[in-house]
Design a protein around this motif. Structure first.
Motif, short mmCIF file in Angstrom:
data_model
loop_
_atom_site.label_atom_id
_atom_site.label_comp_id
_atom_site.label_asym_id
_atom_site.label_seq_id
_atom_site.Cartn_x
_atom_site.Cartn_y
_atom_site.Cartn_z
N UNK A 244 -16.99 -7.15 27.13
CA UNK A 244 -15.74 -7.88 27.20
C UNK A 244 -14.93 -7.68 28.47
N UNK A 245 -15.56 -7.09 29.49
CA UNK A 245 -14.88 -6.89 30.77
C UNK A 245 -15.77 -7.37 31.91
N UNK A 246 -15.14 -7.69 33.03
CA UNK A 246 -15.87 -8.13 34.22
C UNK A 246 -16.47 -6.89 34.88
N UNK B 26 -4.26 -19.06 46.34
CA UNK B 26 -4.19 -20.28 45.51
C UNK B 26 -5.61 -20.71 45.19
N UNK B 27 -5.91 -20.78 43.89
CA UNK B 27 -7.23 -21.17 43.41
C UNK B 27 -7.22 -22.61 42.92
N UNK C 51 -12.01 -14.54 32.21
CA UNK C 51 -11.94 -14.86 33.64
C UNK C 51 -10.72 -15.72 33.95
N UNK C 52 -10.42 -16.69 33.10
CA UNK C 52 -9.24 -17.53 33.33
C UNK C 52 -7.97 -16.69 33.32
N UNK C 53 -7.86 -15.75 32.39
CA UNK C 53 -6.68 -14.88 32.32
C UNK C 53 -6.61 -13.95 33.54
N UNK C 54 -7.76 -13.42 33.95
CA UNK C 54 -7.79 -12.54 35.12
C UNK C 54 -7.37 -13.31 36.37
N UNK C 55 -7.88 -14.53 36.55
CA UNK C 55 -7.51 -15.34 37.71
C UNK C 55 -6.03 -15.71 37.68
N UNK C 56 -5.48 -15.95 36.50
CA UNK C 56 -4.05 -16.25 36.39
C UNK C 56 -3.23 -15.05 36.84
N UNK D 104 -2.91 -5.52 39.33
CA UNK D 104 -3.22 -4.55 38.29
C UNK D 104 -3.56 -5.26 36.97
N UNK D 105 -2.89 -6.36 36.71
CA UNK D 105 -3.22 -7.16 35.54
C UNK D 105 -4.65 -7.67 35.64
N UNK D 106 -5.04 -8.13 36.83
CA UNK D 106 -6.41 -8.57 37.05
C UNK D 106 -7.38 -7.42 36.80
N UNK D 107 -7.08 -6.26 37.38
CA UNK D 107 -7.98 -5.12 37.26
C UNK D 107 -8.14 -4.63 35.82
N UNK D 108 -7.17 -4.94 34.98
CA UNK D 108 -7.27 -4.52 33.59
C UNK D 108 -8.41 -5.25 32.87
#
Length: 118
Positions: A103-105, A61-62, A9-14, A22-26
């Motif tokens: 391992x995925x959201x 901005x989070x 989740x931290x990587x997806x939010x970054x 698209x990086x988030x969606x991965x």
């Protein structure tokens, strides 16, 4: 590489904060579901992609105050600021409950309350 759901989740939010939708969606399953409590439900990556393109006119901005992980769930509590259709920054408080699968959201249940002007 074996990373835990909280780190995913931290990587997806970054990725979102960097404007990389698209990086988030991965990090999401193909059949991901976003439930905005009291508002709308998005089903599938394409629906989320379209929502992000229309809503994140520039990267939001989070400020994550707490990340709480247990079993297949991660709960994020914090604030988010993003521009609305008029280009004005609007602040929200949120509580996101993410369910993970393999391992995925896989599902988001989001409680979002506008706290800023407008």
């Amino acid at each position: 590489m074996n990373i835990n759901n909280k780190e995913i989740l931290e990587r997806a939010n970054a990725a979102v904060a960097a404007g990389d939708n698209e990086g988030f969606l991965s990090f999401c399953t193909d059949d991901v579901k976003w439930i905005f409590v009291g508002d709308q439900t998005l089903e599938g990556k394409d629906a989320v992609r379209q929502y992000m393109a229309a809503t994140y006119l520039e990267p939001p901005r989070f400020m994550v105050e707490n990340l709480i992980a247990g079993d297949e769930f991660v709960t994020a509590i914090g604030t988010i600021s993003m521009k609305d259709a008029d280009g004005e920054m609007v602040d929200y408080a949120y509580c996101d409950v993410w369910r993970f699968r393999d391992g995925k959201m896989a599902e988001l249940k989001a409680f979002v309350i506008k706290t800023g002007p407008k």
